[in-house]
Design a protein around this motif. Structure first.
Motif, PDB file in Angstrom:
ATOM      1  N   TYR A  42       0.872  -1.332   0.061  1.00 39.98           N
ATOM      2  CA  TYR A  42       0.074   0.037   0.046  1.00 39.98           C
ATOM      3  C   TYR A  42       0.766   1.202  -0.031  1.00 39.98           C
ATOM      4  O   TYR A  42       0.752   2.127  -0.733  1.00 39.98           O
ATOM      5  CB  TYR A  42      -1.040   0.021   1.206  1.00 39.98           C
ATOM      6  N   THR A  85       3.953   1.462  -1.090  1.00 44.56           N
ATOM      7  CA  THR A  85       4.393   1.758  -2.296  1.00 44.56           C
ATOM      8  C   THR A  85       3.677   2.179  -3.323  1.00 44.56           C
ATOM      9  O   THR A  85       3.961   3.020  -4.106  1.00 44.56           O
ATOM     10  CB  THR A  85       5.130   0.312  -2.645  1.00 44.56           C
ATOM     11  N   TRP A  86       2.389   1.682  -3.467  1.00 41.05           N
ATOM     12  CA  TRP A  86       1.303   2.342  -4.341  1.00 41.05           C
ATOM     13  C   TRP A  86       1.068   3.768  -4.049  1.00 41.05           C
ATOM     14  O   TRP A  86       1.028   4.410  -5.017  1.00 41.05           O
ATOM     15  CB  TRP A  86       0.203   1.440  -4.148  1.00 41.05           C
ATOM     16  N   TYR A  87       1.090   3.999  -2.701  1.00 43.23           N
ATOM     17  CA  TYR A  87       0.691   5.515  -2.557  1.00 43.23           C
ATOM     18  C   TYR A  87       1.834   6.253  -2.908  1.00 43.23           C
ATOM     19  O   TYR A  87       1.432   7.567  -3.293  1.00 43.23           O
ATOM     20  CB  TYR A  87       0.600   5.567  -0.749  1.00 43.23           C
ATOM     21  N   ARG A 131       3.983   5.798  -5.318  1.00 43.93           N
ATOM     22  CA  ARG A 131       4.129   6.091  -6.714  1.00 43.93           C
ATOM     23  C   ARG A 131       2.870   6.750  -7.241  1.00 43.93           C
ATOM     24  O   ARG A 131       3.070   7.419  -8.361  1.00 43.93           O
ATOM     25  CB  ARG A 131       3.978   4.538  -7.300  1.00 43.93           C
ATOM     26  N   LYS A 132       1.893   6.881  -6.773  1.00 43.82           N
ATOM     27  CA  LYS A 132       0.636   7.492  -7.114  1.00 43.82           C
ATOM     28  C   LYS A 132       0.734   9.132  -6.805  1.00 43.82           C
ATOM     29  O   LYS A 132       0.653   9.900  -7.785  1.00 43.82           O
ATOM     30  CB  LYS A 132      -0.690   6.933  -6.521  1.00 43.82           C
ATOM     31  N   TYR A 133       1.209   9.511  -5.614  1.00 41.07           N
ATOM     32  CA  TYR A 133       1.125  10.741  -5.274  1.00 41.07           C
ATOM     33  C   TYR A 133       2.542  11.398  -5.457  1.00 41.07           C
ATOM     34  O   TYR A 133       2.489  12.538  -5.264  1.00 41.07           O
ATOM     35  CB  TYR A 133       0.722  11.133  -3.749  1.00 41.07           C
ATOM     36  N   TYR A 134       3.503  10.665  -5.781  1.00 42.44           N
ATOM     37  CA  TYR A 134       4.852  11.186  -5.870  1.00 42.44           C
ATOM     38  C   TYR A 134       5.345  10.624  -7.277  1.00 42.44           C
ATOM     39  O   TYR A 134       6.741  10.289  -7.278  1.00 42.44           O
ATOM     40  CB  TYR A 134       5.741  10.771  -4.870  1.00 42.44           C
ATOM     41  N   ALA A 135       4.694  10.937  -8.343  1.00 43.39           N
ATOM     42  CA  ALA A 135       4.984  10.364  -9.703  1.00 43.39           C
ATOM     43  C   ALA A 135       6.136  11.088 -10.279  1.00 43.39           C
ATOM     44  O   ALA A 135       6.908  10.627 -11.125  1.00 43.39           O
ATOM     45  CB  ALA A 135       3.728  10.506 -10.549  1.00 43.39           C
ATOM     46  N   TRP A 136       6.499  12.213  -9.671  1.00 40.50           N
ATOM     47  CA  TRP A 136       7.747  13.252 -10.191  1.00 40.50           C
ATOM     48  C   TRP A 136       8.889  12.555  -9.689  1.00 40.50           C
ATOM     49  O   TRP A 136       9.972  12.946 -10.302  1.00 40.50           O
ATOM     50  CB  TRP A 136       7.376  14.351  -9.932  1.00 40.50           C
TER      51      TRP A 136
END
Length: 88
Positions: free
Chosen positions: A52, A54-56, A58-63
């Motif tokens: 979870y 890791t997913w979070y 990658r989703k909110y810190y895609a930059w």
């Protein structure tokens, strides 16, 4: 996550996971499960937590550049400077 004020997310997740782990351990022990089963559940809950987070990230810190090499040399110089100042 601490820099942008989202450390509450990791704190909340850690709290929820700890409560869930302890309740699950108590229930499994009261139901007569062996220690291996209890540890497998502990492992599974922690694995879900890591997935979870890791997913979070990658989703909110895609930059973020996940393949960037760390800059180690300046850190060594800063640590050396701090060490020299500590000696004086």
């Amino acid at each position: 996550m601490k820099v942008d004020g989202r450390s509450y997310i990791t704190t909340n997740i850690a709290t929820i996971v700890n409560v869930l782990i302890h309740l699950t351990k108590i229930i499994l022990i009261l139901l007569g499960f062996d220690i291996i089963s209890v540890q497998i559940v502990y492992f599974a809950i922690n694995l879900v937590q890591m997935l979870y987070l890791t997913w979070y990230v990658r989703k909110y810190y895609a930059w973020l550049d996940w393949h960037a090499k760390p800059i180690i040399m300046p850190l060594v110089k800063v640590n050396l400077l701090l060490y020299i100042r500590f000696l004086h």
